[in-house]
Each structure stands twice: as structure tokens, then as C-alpha cells.
Design a protein around this motif. Sequence first.
Motif, PDB file in Angstrom:
ATOM      1  N   UNK A  28      43.077  50.843  33.050  1.00 56.77           N
ATOM      2  CA  UNK A  28      42.584  50.721  31.673  1.00 56.77           C
ATOM      3  C   UNK A  28      42.284  49.263  31.336  1.00 56.77           C
ATOM      4  N   UNK A  29      43.190  48.364  31.709  1.00 59.16           N
ATOM      5  CA  UNK A  29      42.993  46.941  31.402  1.00 59.16           C
ATOM      6  C   UNK A  29      41.777  46.368  32.128  1.00 59.16           C
ATOM      7  N   UNK A  30      41.618  46.713  33.389  1.00 58.42           N
ATOM      8  CA  UNK A  30      40.478  46.195  34.146  1.00 58.42           C
ATOM      9  C   UNK A  30      39.167  46.807  33.664  1.00 58.42           C
ATOM     10  N   UNK A  31      39.198  48.070  33.288  1.00 54.72           N
ATOM     11  CA  UNK A  31      37.999  48.700  32.730  1.00 54.72           C
ATOM     12  C   UNK A  31      37.615  48.051  31.409  1.00 54.72           C
ATOM     13  N   UNK A  32      38.609  47.738  30.610  1.00 54.19           N
ATOM     14  CA  UNK A  32      38.346  47.066  29.334  1.00 54.19           C
ATOM     15  C   UNK A  32      37.739  45.683  29.570  1.00 54.19           C
ATOM     16  N   UNK A  33      38.196  45.008  30.613  1.00 51.99           N
ATOM     17  CA  UNK A  33      37.667  43.683  30.926  1.00 51.99           C
ATOM     18  C   UNK A  33      36.182  43.761  31.264  1.00 51.99           C
ATOM     19  N   UNK A  34      35.803  44.706  32.109  1.00 53.27           N
ATOM     20  CA  UNK A  34      34.376  44.827  32.448  1.00 53.27           C
ATOM     21  C   UNK A  34      33.561  45.285  31.244  1.00 53.27           C
ATOM     22  N   UNK A  41      30.948  50.117  31.365  1.00 54.85           N
ATOM     23  CA  UNK A  41      32.101  50.436  32.202  1.00 54.85           C
ATOM     24  C   UNK A  41      31.836  50.026  33.651  1.00 54.85           C
ATOM     25  N   UNK A  42      32.891  49.801  34.384  1.00 55.19           N
ATOM     26  CA  UNK A  42      32.780  49.422  35.793  1.00 55.19           C
ATOM     27  C   UNK A  42      31.994  50.469  36.580  1.00 55.19           C
ATOM     28  N   UNK A  43      32.248  51.722  36.315  1.00 50.12           N
ATOM     29  CA  UNK A  43      31.575  52.798  37.056  1.00 50.12           C
ATOM     30  C   UNK A  43      30.078  52.863  36.779  1.00 50.12           C
ATOM     31  N   UNK A  44      29.623  52.289  35.675  1.00 51.52           N
ATOM     32  CA  UNK A  44      28.204  52.310  35.324  1.00 51.52           C
ATOM     33  C   UNK A  44      27.443  51.095  35.851  1.00 51.52           C
ATOM     34  N   UNK A  45      28.152  50.144  36.415  1.00 49.43           N
ATOM     35  CA  UNK A  45      27.502  48.948  36.945  1.00 49.43           C
ATOM     36  C   UNK A  45      26.823  49.251  38.275  1.00 49.43           C
ATOM     37  N   UNK A  46      25.795  48.459  38.615  1.00 52.82           N
ATOM     38  CA  UNK A  46      25.179  48.603  39.939  1.00 52.82           C
ATOM     39  C   UNK A  46      26.206  48.251  41.029  1.00 52.82           C
ATOM     40  N   UNK A  47      26.043  48.783  42.223  1.00 51.55           N
ATOM     41  CA  UNK A  47      27.031  48.556  43.291  1.00 51.55           C
ATOM     42  C   UNK A  47      27.357  47.086  43.566  1.00 51.55           C
ATOM     43  N   UNK A  48      26.356  46.217  43.527  1.00 51.18           N
ATOM     44  CA  UNK A  48      26.632  44.803  43.815  1.00 51.18           C
ATOM     45  C   UNK A  48      27.491  44.158  42.733  1.00 51.18           C
ATOM     46  N   UNK A  49      27.316  44.552  41.473  1.00 48.23           N
ATOM     47  CA  UNK A  49      28.151  44.019  40.382  1.00 48.23           C
ATOM     48  C   UNK A  49      29.571  44.581  40.476  1.00 48.23           C
ATOM     49  N   UNK A  50      29.698  45.866  40.821  1.00 48.40           N
ATOM     50  CA  UNK A  50      31.032  46.456  41.014  1.00 48.40           C
ATOM     51  C   UNK A  50      31.773  45.724  42.117  1.00 48.40           C
ATOM     52  N   UNK A  51      31.062  45.458  43.217  1.00 45.35           N
ATOM     53  CA  UNK A  51      31.664  44.747  44.341  1.00 45.35           C
ATOM     54  C   UNK A  51      32.120  43.356  43.918  1.00 45.35           C
ATOM     55  N   UNK A  52      31.308  42.694  43.105  1.00 41.21           N
ATOM     56  CA  UNK A  52      31.655  41.365  42.602  1.00 41.21           C
ATOM     57  C   UNK A  52      32.938  41.405  41.772  1.00 41.21           C
ATOM     58  N   UNK A  53      33.049  42.391  40.890  1.00 42.96           N
ATOM     59  CA  UNK A  53      34.258  42.532  40.068  1.00 42.96           C
ATOM     60  C   UNK A  53      35.481  42.826  40.931  1.00 42.96           C
ATOM     61  N   UNK A  54      35.322  43.718  41.902  1.00 51.63           N
ATOM     62  CA  UNK A  54      36.445  44.080  42.760  1.00 51.63           C
ATOM     63  C   UNK A  54      36.927  42.871  43.565  1.00 51.63           C
ATOM     64  N   UNK A  55      35.987  42.072  44.061  1.00 46.69           N
ATOM     65  CA  UNK A  55      36.372  40.864  44.813  1.00 46.69           C
ATOM     66  C   UNK A  55      37.042  39.844  43.898  1.00 46.69           C
ATOM     67  N   UNK A  57      38.911  40.530  41.298  1.00 48.06           N
ATOM     68  CA  UNK A  57      40.283  40.984  41.075  1.00 48.06           C
ATOM     69  C   UNK A  57      41.125  40.833  42.338  1.00 48.06           C
ATOM     70  N   UNK A  58      40.484  41.023  43.491  1.00 51.27           N
ATOM     71  CA  UNK A  58      41.185  40.933  44.763  1.00 51.27           C
ATOM     72  C   UNK A  58      41.664  39.513  45.053  1.00 51.27           C
ATOM     73  N   UNK A  59      40.922  38.517  44.587  1.00 49.32           N
ATOM     74  CA  UNK A  59      41.269  37.115  44.845  1.00 49.32           C
ATOM     75  C   UNK A  59      41.815  36.416  43.605  1.00 49.32           C
ATOM     76  N   UNK A  67      47.801  42.974  43.345  1.00 46.61           N
ATOM     77  CA  UNK A  67      48.604  44.130  43.728  1.00 46.61           C
ATOM     78  C   UNK A  67      47.874  45.426  43.384  1.00 46.61           C
ATOM     79  N   UNK A  68      47.214  45.465  42.253  1.00 42.02           N
ATOM     80  CA  UNK A  68      46.453  46.644  41.864  1.00 42.02           C
ATOM     81  C   UNK A  68      45.343  46.904  42.883  1.00 42.02           C
ATOM     82  N   UNK A  69      44.629  45.859  43.266  1.00 45.03           N
ATOM     83  CA  UNK A  69      43.555  46.030  44.239  1.00 45.03           C
ATOM     84  C   UNK A  69      44.097  46.478  45.592  1.00 45.03           C
ATOM     85  N   UNK A  70      45.263  46.000  45.963  1.00 44.68           N
ATOM     86  CA  UNK A  70      45.893  46.431  47.208  1.00 44.68           C
ATOM     87  C   UNK A  70      46.206  47.930  47.145  1.00 44.68           C
ATOM     88  N   UNK A  71      46.690  48.388  46.013  1.00 45.73           N
ATOM     89  CA  UNK A  71      46.994  49.817  45.838  1.00 45.73           C
ATOM     90  C   UNK A  71      45.725  50.646  45.871  1.00 45.73           C
TER      91      UNK A  71
END
Length: 87
Positions: A28-34, A41-55, A57-59, A67-71
Motif C-alpha cells: 500500500x505504501x509503495x503504491x501510494x508513492x508511485x 498506480x504502479x500496475x498502470x505504468x509502462x514496463x520500463x517505468x515499473x522496472x525503474x521503480x522496482x530497482x 526500491x531494491x537499492x 526487505x520488501x523487494x526481497x520478499x
Amino acid sequence: MTKASSTAGEILGASTFPVSLALKLMAVLLSAQTLLVEGTALSALPPERRDSWMRRWETSRMPPMRQYMCAIRAIALTVYYASPRDR
């Protein structure tokens, strides 16, 4: 039911709820951030933008985000390798 199996069930049941709740809260918190930054919403972003957000959060410097990204990665890999496919 033996005492050992009931104790194991109690331990597993007790540890599953907080982890599930923590994953839902982080989602919920990460979705609110995007939503606030991107306006969607994160799910509505193009794949390259989603990948950017995930990276991002990962770093992150914030351990809960990493830890969330690891899960999420562990869940995705489990689903991927558990699904029947022609390999």
C-alpha cells in the motif's frame, strides 16, 4: 494431534500473520508513492517505468524497502519455478 505438531502449528500460525500484514502494508505504501509521484498506480505504468521503480526500491537506503523487494522477488521466483512449463 501431538504436542510437537500443535506447537509447530502455533508457531507457524503466529509468524505468518505479521509477515502477511507487513507485506500488505508495504504494498500500500509503495503504491501510494508511485501514485503521488507518477499520478498513476504502479500496475498502470509502462514496463520500463515499473522496472525503474522496482530497482529504486531494491537499492533504497531504507532497509524495509529492500526487505520488501526481497520478499516480492522470492514470491515471484517461487511462482515462476512452481508453474508447469515446457522447459
